[in-house]
Write an enzyme that holds these catalytic residues in place. Structure first.
Site, PDB file in Angstrom:
ATOM      1  N   GLU A 134      60.551  39.173  85.158  1.00 44.84           N
ATOM      2  CA  GLU A 134      61.370  40.274  85.654  1.00 44.84           C
ATOM      3  C   GLU A 134      60.916  40.643  87.071  1.00 44.84           C
ATOM      4  OE1 GLU A 134      61.417  43.662  86.382  1.00 44.84           O
ATOM      5  OE2 GLU A 134      63.613  43.634  86.276  1.00 44.84           O
ATOM      6  N   LEU A 162      65.329  41.485  81.569  1.00 46.69           N
ATOM      7  CA  LEU A 162      64.169  42.263  81.117  1.00 46.69           C
ATOM      8  C   LEU A 162      64.029  42.044  79.610  1.00 46.69           C
ATOM      9  CD1 LEU A 162      63.897  45.855  82.576  1.00 46.69           C
ATOM     10  CD2 LEU A 162      62.134  44.631  81.328  1.00 46.69           C
ATOM     11  N   ALA A 163      63.512  40.899  79.231  1.00 45.64           N
ATOM     12  CA  ALA A 163      63.484  40.509  77.825  1.00 45.64           C
ATOM     13  C   ALA A 163      62.261  39.625  77.612  1.00 45.64           C
ATOM     14  CB  ALA A 163      64.775  39.767  77.459  1.00 45.64           C
ATOM     15  N   GLU A 164      61.143  40.264  77.280  1.00 49.45           N
ATOM     16  CA  GLU A 164      59.861  39.551  77.267  1.00 49.45           C
ATOM     17  C   GLU A 164      59.817  38.426  76.248  1.00 49.45           C
ATOM     18  OE1 GLU A 164      60.265  42.821  77.227  1.00 49.45           O
ATOM     19  OE2 GLU A 164      59.482  43.396  79.189  1.00 49.45           O
ATOM     20  N   ALA A 173      50.675  44.906  80.137  1.00 50.83           N
ATOM     21  CA  ALA A 173      50.184  44.296  78.897  1.00 50.83           C
ATOM     22  C   ALA A 173      50.854  44.816  77.623  1.00 50.83           C
ATOM     23  CB  ALA A 173      48.662  44.451  78.813  1.00 50.83           C
ATOM     24  N   HIS A 183      52.132  51.551  79.287  1.00 50.39           N
ATOM     25  CA  HIS A 183      51.899  50.600  80.382  1.00 50.39           C
ATOM     26  C   HIS A 183      50.424  50.236  80.501  1.00 50.39           C
ATOM     27  CE1 HIS A 183      55.916  51.868  81.510  1.00 50.39           C
ATOM     28  NE2 HIS A 183      55.974  50.902  82.406  1.00 50.39           N
TER      29      HIS A 183
END
Lengths: 321, 323
Positions: free
Chosen positions: B29, B52-54, B78, B123
């Protein structure tokens, strides 16, 4: 390998389906004897596997899941090495480290089999991306999953990325109406997964998943389109899981009338009857195929039974490259 | 020796490896948005933005790695790795083994964490130990610009999946980085300071607090050895044990919380293999078992600081409380 870009003869499709059926029935027998854990069959879904896989070329890759036997056998896998894998033997495709649920056979282009529902959907875009970045490679990637996986978030992530990045993927949803122990009607607002795929912008079709010839024709057409455009496509084979989620499973949760209706449309019977009706198959020929398939499976079971287990030291190998 | 920031060290490592090997590519991203110099040099096919799609970012890296590419993916913070756990843990970490060695997964996952930006617990969460506990993965968490560069280059060349954790507080810190080709092997700790009385074992930002503590301790007549683990998996067990045997006292310091953290592994290792050399119990100084707070003073209180390290070391060597 038997597959080619030319349409296989209907008799070849029939024999492939009969081989898959005989293989899985042998596994059911082994599981009933308590000798093989965790086998998930695709009995009743053979047309989807045979029809799609036989529409691919040797350059194509397939990604499959825990109901992989049909895809692997249609691709030309050795049933002896497959049963050896199920039994945890050293001669299995994965040295006995996979078991039945995640057999990969890279030599056949059957890569990264995952039993995590939706796992194959997360991996297919990367395999396809690598093919687009390899000059002269026109291989496509076919990935097989069910209506259950379509309810995973990564299904939508995968389709979206494939469209945005123009990845040559044939998404094959075997809608078999069962998501482990839950009927599809309890988990989805509509009957067809195709509607979700179309919403993501893919060319999306449904086909009678119990008609091997129809499946083959649809898959061949979509594969050609993917090769020509580089864009992904979606094929939903409408079929039914006629056995339980795994073996053994008494299916107490299944509506007997629904099961009977689908069993009356058995894909092997359907094709055999059609071929018989127009004179392309007679009882003698059918018996001949049946005997040939039975001999292959008998030999496979014997090979697997006679194969050694891995040495204990194998516990520690293949963790890192 | 040139002095550059950690962020520049990371950028140099990526550019040098992409130049060296055409199979290296990077996506995530904002990757193409933020790393325009990479797009300019290597083209849009090798430097990509993603949705935005880990999950699918990580899964695509796994599939690409098994198919001849060497992807680097940036998953940003992380805690976002939670969306990519199946792809990293079940696929990247296991499919080589489960396939009997048919595939390899040369890929690097970048993720930031740690106190310093007051970004709060979604975060900032030091999750590195989760991946140490998962088979088939390697885990790296450097503390200096030179190690960021050298370890990242080595991670890109490694044929296995590497989780590369970047401490948020270090990005703008500068350090000397050797000019030219600079590689740091995975699995090798660094002894930053030699000492006789106590060993301070750490990684990431708390390494710097250990060095500061060691200087303070030196002024008080206590000689502290400082070991920067750098790699958490493989863990440099030989370096830890050798130092423990030398000093007889060990303090393990990290920002991640204590329960089942890397410090527990270090303590157990020393207890199992160097118990006879110990003159005091192994001490752990870690973050608490709470989500990371945002408020600056709370966030700083979360992290073991140099004065706490000094106090722990003094306690182990039997010194009186410093008046």
């Amino acid at each position: 390998m038997q597959h080619s870009e030319q349409a296989p003869s209907p008799l070849a499709l029939l024999e492939t389906m009969m081989l898959i059926r005989a293989y899985e029935e042998a596994l059911v027998g082994i599981a009933a004897g308590g000798n093989a854990p965790g086998t998930c069959t695709s009995v009743g879904q053979e047309a989807a596997a045979a029809g799609v896989v036989r529409a691919l070329t040797p350059r194509d890759r397939i990604l499959t899941n825990h109901r992989s036997a049909g895809h692997l056998l249609a691709r030309g896998a050795d049933p002896g090495r497959m049963i050896a894998e199920v039994l945890g033997k050293r001669t299995g495709y994965c040295k006995g480290k996979s078991g039945s649920l995640h057999i990969s056979a890279a030599e056949l282009g059957a890569v990264l089999t995952s039993t995590i529902v939706g796992g194959e959907l997360s991996l297919a875009p990367g395999v396809a991306l690598a093919r687009t970045m390899t000059p002269g490679d026109d291989g496509i990637v076919a990935t097989f999953f069910g209506d259950g996986a379509a309810c995973e978030g990564v299904f939508h992530e995968s389709l979206n990325l494939a469209v945005v990045w123009k990845l040559p993927i044939l998404y094959v949803c075997e809608n078999n109406e069962w998501q482990a122990f839950v009927h599809r009607r309890e988990t989805m607002p509509m009957v067809h997964v195709r509607d979700w795929a179309a919403a993501h912008g893919l060319v999306a079709e449904t086909v009678d998943g119990n008609d091997a010839e129809a499946v083959h024709a649809a898959a061949a057409r979509l594969a050609a389109r993917i090769r020509a455009t580089g864009e992904p496509a979606f094929l939903e084979t409408l079929t039914y899981r006629t056995r339980g989620h795994y073996e053994p499973d008494d299916q107490f949760y299944v509506d007997p009338a629904e099961l009977a209706a689908w069993q009356a449309r058995d894909p092997i019977e359907l094709l055999a009857n059609r071929l018989r009706a127009d004179g392309r198959l007679d009882d003698a020929r059918l018996a001949q195929i049946r005997a040939r398939v039975a001999a292959v499976i008998d030999e496979a079971v014997a090979f697997a039974n006679a194969s050694p287990y891995p040495e204990t030291a194998e516990l520690f190998t293949d963790v890192y490259a | 020796m040139p002095v550059i920031t950690v962020n520049d060290a990371i950028s140099q490592a990526i550019a040098e490896e992409m130049r060296r090997d055409p199979s290296v590519l990077m996506f995530g991203e904002g990757v193409a948005t933020k790393r325009r110099e990479l797009v300019a040099e290597f083209g849009a096919a090798r430097v990509r933005n993603t949705p935005l799609a880990e999950g699918i970012i990580a899964g695509t890296a796994v599939g690409a790695a098994a198919s001849g590419l060497r992807p680097i993916v940036d998953l940003l913070f992380a805690p976002f790795l939670c969306f990519a756990m199946d792809e990293i843990v079940n696929s990247a970490g296991k499919l080589r083994y489960m396939s009997g060695g048919q595939f390899k997964f040369p890929m690097v996952v970048l993720a930031m964490s740690g106190a310093g930006w007051t970004v709060g617990a979604q975060h900032n969460h030091n999750v590195e130990a989760w991946f140490v506990h998962s088979p088939g993965l390697k885990v790296v968490m450097p503390s200096s610009a030179a190690d960021f560069k050298g370890l990242l280059k080595a991670a890109i060349r490694d044929d296995n999946p590497v989780l590369f954790f970047m401490d948020l507080a270090l990005g703008y810190q500068s350090g000397e980085v050797p000019a030219g080709e600079h590689l740091v092997p995975l699995g090798r700790a660094a002894t930053l300071r030699e000492g006789r009385d106590v060993t301070l074992v750490s990684y990431a930002k708390t390494v710097h607090y250990c060095v500061a503590a060691a200087e303070t301790l030196a002024g008080q007549g206590i000689s502290a050895e400082v070991i920067d683990l750098r790699s958490l998996k493989p863990l440099d067990e030989a370096a830890i044990l050798a130092s423990a045997r030398r000093t007889g006292r060990v303090v393990v310091v990290h920002e991640a919380s204590r329960l089942c953290g890397v410090g527990a592994e270090v303590a157990a290792l020393v207890a199992e293999h160097a118990f006879d050399a110990l003159q005091a119990p192994v001490r752990r100084l870690t973050g608490p078992d709470t989500p990371a707070p945002s408020s600056w003073p709370l966030e700083q209180a979360f992290v073991p600081q140099a004065d706490a390290i000094v106090a722990a070391a003094r306690e182990l060597v039997g010194a009186r409380a410093y008046a």
